[in-house]
Every structure is written in structure tokens, then in C-alpha cells.
Write a protein that holds these residues in place. Structure first.
Motif, mmCIF file in Angstrom:
data_model
loop_
_atom_site.group_PDB
_atom_site.id
_atom_site.type_symbol
_atom_site.label_atom_id
_atom_site.label_comp_id
_atom_site.label_asym_id
_atom_site.label_seq_id
_atom_site.Cartn_x
_atom_site.Cartn_y
_atom_site.Cartn_z
ATOM 1 N N ALA A 133 0.840 -1.203 0.000
ATOM 2 C CA ALA A 133 0.000 0.000 0.000
ATOM 3 C C ALA A 133 0.872 1.249 0.000
ATOM 4 N N MET A 134 1.931 1.227 0.786
ATOM 5 C CA MET A 134 2.855 2.363 0.819
ATOM 6 C C MET A 134 3.432 2.634 -0.569
ATOM 7 N N LEU A 135 3.833 1.583 -1.269
ATOM 8 C CA LEU A 135 4.393 1.742 -2.607
ATOM 9 C C LEU A 135 3.357 2.282 -3.590
ATOM 10 N N ALA A 136 2.112 1.822 -3.438
ATOM 11 C CA ALA A 136 1.046 2.298 -4.320
ATOM 12 C C ALA A 136 0.776 3.785 -4.091
ATOM 13 N N PHE A 137 0.696 4.209 -2.831
ATOM 14 C CA PHE A 137 0.503 5.625 -2.532
ATOM 15 C C PHE A 137 1.704 6.443 -3.010
ATOM 16 N N TRP A 138 2.884 5.904 -2.824
ATOM 17 C CA TRP A 138 4.110 6.589 -3.226
ATOM 18 C C TRP A 138 4.130 6.820 -4.743
ATOM 19 N N GLU A 139 3.690 5.828 -5.481
ATOM 20 C CA GLU A 139 3.717 5.921 -6.939
ATOM 21 C C GLU A 139 2.581 6.770 -7.495
ATOM 22 N N HIS A 140 1.382 6.628 -6.912
ATOM 23 C CA HIS A 140 0.196 7.243 -7.511
ATOM 24 C C HIS A 140 -0.331 8.449 -6.755
ATOM 25 N N GLY A 141 0.168 8.697 -5.547
ATOM 26 C CA GLY A 141 -0.407 9.755 -4.729
ATOM 27 C C GLY A 141 -1.669 9.275 -4.034
ATOM 28 N N TYR A 142 -2.214 10.127 -3.147
ATOM 29 C CA TYR A 142 -3.386 9.714 -2.378
ATOM 30 C C TYR A 142 -4.596 9.499 -3.269
ATOM 31 N N GLU A 143 -4.917 10.483 -4.102
ATOM 32 C CA GLU A 143 -6.104 10.347 -4.943
ATOM 33 C C GLU A 143 -5.885 9.372 -6.082
ATOM 34 N N GLY A 144 -4.683 9.345 -6.628
ATOM 35 C CA GLY A 144 -4.401 8.458 -7.750
ATOM 36 C C GLY A 144 -4.477 6.987 -7.380
ATOM 37 N N ALA A 145 -4.240 6.690 -6.112
ATOM 38 C CA ALA A 145 -4.331 5.299 -5.649
ATOM 39 C C ALA A 145 -5.777 5.011 -5.262
ATOM 40 N N SER A 146 -6.554 4.539 -6.206
ATOM 41 C CA SER A 146 -7.960 4.206 -5.943
ATOM 42 C C SER A 146 -8.039 2.975 -5.056
ATOM 43 N N LEU A 147 -9.235 2.715 -4.552
ATOM 44 C CA LEU A 147 -9.416 1.527 -3.715
ATOM 45 C C LEU A 147 -9.090 0.259 -4.496
ATOM 46 N N SER A 148 -9.496 0.203 -5.751
ATOM 47 C CA SER A 148 -9.201 -0.991 -6.542
ATOM 48 C C SER A 148 -7.700 -1.119 -6.789
ATOM 49 N N CYS A 149 -7.030 0.015 -6.997
ATOM 50 C CA CYS A 149 -5.575 0.002 -7.167
ATOM 51 C C CYS A 149 -4.901 -0.501 -5.894
ATOM 52 N N LEU A 150 -5.366 -0.012 -4.757
ATOM 53 C CA LEU A 150 -4.758 -0.397 -3.483
ATOM 54 C C LEU A 150 -4.980 -1.868 -3.167
ATOM 55 N N THR A 151 -6.235 -2.316 -3.298
ATOM 56 C CA THR A 151 -6.512 -3.705 -2.947
ATOM 57 C C THR A 151 -5.818 -4.673 -3.899
ATOM 58 N N GLN A 152 -5.710 -4.276 -5.157
ATOM 59 C CA GLN A 152 -4.989 -5.132 -6.107
ATOM 60 C C GLN A 152 -3.517 -5.201 -5.734
ATOM 61 N N ALA A 153 -2.938 -4.054 -5.378
ATOM 62 C CA ALA A 153 -1.529 -4.037 -4.987
ATOM 63 C C ALA A 153 -1.301 -4.827 -3.711
ATOM 64 N N MET A 154 -2.248 -4.724 -2.776
ATOM 65 C CA MET A 154 -2.108 -5.389 -1.485
ATOM 66 C C MET A 154 -2.463 -6.867 -1.548
ATOM 67 N N GLY A 155 -3.189 -7.266 -2.588
ATOM 68 C CA GLY A 155 -3.581 -8.659 -2.726
ATOM 69 C C GLY A 155 -4.685 -9.080 -1.778
ATOM 70 N N ILE A 156 -5.556 -8.135 -1.402
ATOM 71 C CA ILE A 156 -6.654 -8.440 -0.481
ATOM 72 C C ILE A 156 -7.929 -7.784 -0.997
ATOM 73 N N SER A 157 -9.060 -8.151 -0.404
ATOM 74 C CA SER A 157 -10.337 -7.558 -0.782
ATOM 75 C C SER A 157 -10.525 -6.224 -0.066
ATOM 76 N N THR A 158 -11.478 -5.448 -0.564
ATOM 77 C CA THR A 158 -11.794 -4.181 0.090
ATOM 78 C C THR A 158 -12.260 -4.403 1.521
ATOM 79 N N THR A 159 -13.056 -5.456 1.723
ATOM 80 C CA THR A 159 -13.536 -5.783 3.064
ATOM 81 C C THR A 159 -12.370 -6.056 4.006
ATOM 82 N N SER A 160 -11.411 -6.832 3.539
ATOM 83 C CA SER A 160 -10.237 -7.142 4.367
ATOM 84 C C SER A 160 -9.407 -5.895 4.634
ATOM 85 N N MET A 161 -9.310 -5.016 3.642
ATOM 86 C CA MET A 161 -8.543 -3.796 3.826
ATOM 87 C C MET A 161 -9.150 -2.934 4.928
#
Length: 202
Positions: free
Chosen positions: A24-52
Motif C-alpha cells: 500500500a505504501m508503494l502504491a501511494f508513493w507511486e500514484h499519490g493519495y487520490e491516484g491510488a484508488s481503492l481498486s488500485c490499493l486492494t490489487q496491490a495489497m492482494g486483499i479484498s476491500t472488506t479485508s482492507m
């Protein structure tokens, strides 16, 4: 009869929270806060939105945790800089560490703490405030270290530690912006060397 909650379909409930936060840190670092959508974050983290949400809270809270990880991981050069025996060493290590971290051959360029919310909308005000506080804290640490350097005679008594701290931290943050724009490590290092050639500048 106890009813067991089911985990996300097709995915085990258990996951490595530390590894997920790193991603998640890498995703925010690369895309910024707004650029890192929930789908981008959960895909990067390898978990579901519920788990996040269950593990880290909402997106803002996840960003806060990611920033804390950044501060103690890629950005821990500040701690090493403050431990240097001289004020010049503090400034040198701070700039060198910034250059090294923001121009990594593999991974995001720039600095999460500088660019994370530069283009955030009004809904991202809390994140902008968080990052401003993070940057101000960095300045405060350097200021306190330079004040000590004046007291100990490492810096001339006429030195303005507040101005010197602002000078050095502004250089460091500027390095991060330039690195994100593609300026190479060697050029940034040459700039830092030139900036510190006449020390202290004030």
C-alpha cells in the motif's frame, strides 16, 4: 449455534498485514493519495476491500499507516542525519539520503511525504494537513539539532538555526520534486554539493 463469518470469496482470510501495508505504501508513493484508488490499493495489497477496511480502516487511515511506514523505512535517513556529529554532517546526510531514496532504480521516484496529496481535492484536505505536519516535524527536528550545534560551538554564534534548518529542508523537499520529474541522481548530488560548499550559508 455459532455462525462463522465467511472470508472473501476465493481468498483465504489470513494474509500478511505487514506485506500488505508495504505494498500500500508503494502504491501511494507511486500514484499519490487520490491516484491510488481503492481498486488500485486492494490489487496491490492482494486483499479484498472488506479485508482492507477490517485490517487498516478507511483509505485515509491506511494512508496514515503507510506514511508512518515510509517514515521508519525509506525515509529513515532523517534519523541517521540527526545523529551525525556535526551540523554539516546532518545537512550532508539529509540531502544525500533524500537523493538516494527519491531516485531509487527500482520503485517509485520522488517522496511520498512531498507529493502524496499535491493534487488532492477538498476531500483530501485531511491528508494534505497530515503531510504538512509530517514535513513541519522534519523541519523541527533539524532546527533543534542546529540549535544544539550553535550551543556547542559547532556552528558560529551568529548563525540563525531556524533559517538554516529551513534552507536545508527546503533543499531536501526540492530534491524530491526534481527527482519525481526525472532529474538524475548525479545532477541532484552535484546540486547538493554546490549548496553545501560554503557552510554555513547564513
Amino acid at each position: 449455534m455459532e455462525t462463522r463469518r465467511k472470508g472473501p470469496s476465493g481468498r483465504p482470510r489470513g494474509f500478511d498485514a505487514d506485506e500488505a501495508l508495504e505494498r500500500a505504501m508503494l502504491a501511494f508513493w507511486e500514484h499519490g493519495y487520490e491516484g491510488a484508488s481503492l481498486s488500485c490499493l486492494t490489487q496491490a495489497m492482494g486483499i479484498s476491500t472488506t479485508s482492507m477496511y477490517a485490517a487498516f480502516g478507511n483509505k485515509q487511515e491506511l494512508f496514515r499507516k503507510a506514511l508512518e511506514r515510509y517514515a521508519t523505512g525509506p525515509s529513515d535517513y532523517l534519523v541517521r542525519a540527526l545523529e551525525q556529529p556535526s551540523a554539516h554532517g546532518v545537512a550532508t546526510e539529509l540531502l544525500t539520503g533524500t537523493i538516494r531514496t527519491t531516485t531509487r532504480p527500482a520503485g517509485p521516484q520522488g517522496c511520498l511525504g512531498v507529493q502524496g496529496a499535491l493534487v488532492a481535492s477538498d476531500s483530501g484536505q485531511e491528508v494534505r494537513d497530515l503531510l504538512a505536519a509530517w514535513r513541519n516535524e522534519s523541519h523541527r527536528f533539524v532546527l533543534e539539532r542546529f540549535r544544539r550545534a550553535v550551543d556547542e560551538g559547532d556552528l558560529p554564534p551568529e548563525t540563525d538555526p531556524a533559517l538554516l534548518a529551513r534552507y536545508v529542508t527546503t533543499l531536501a523537499f526540492g530534491v524530491a520534486v526534481q527527482a519525481a520529474g526525472g532529474v538524475c541522481r548525479d545532477e541532484l548530488q552535484a546540486m547538493a554539493d554546490a549548496a553545501l560548499r560554503n557552510w554555513p550559508p547564513f
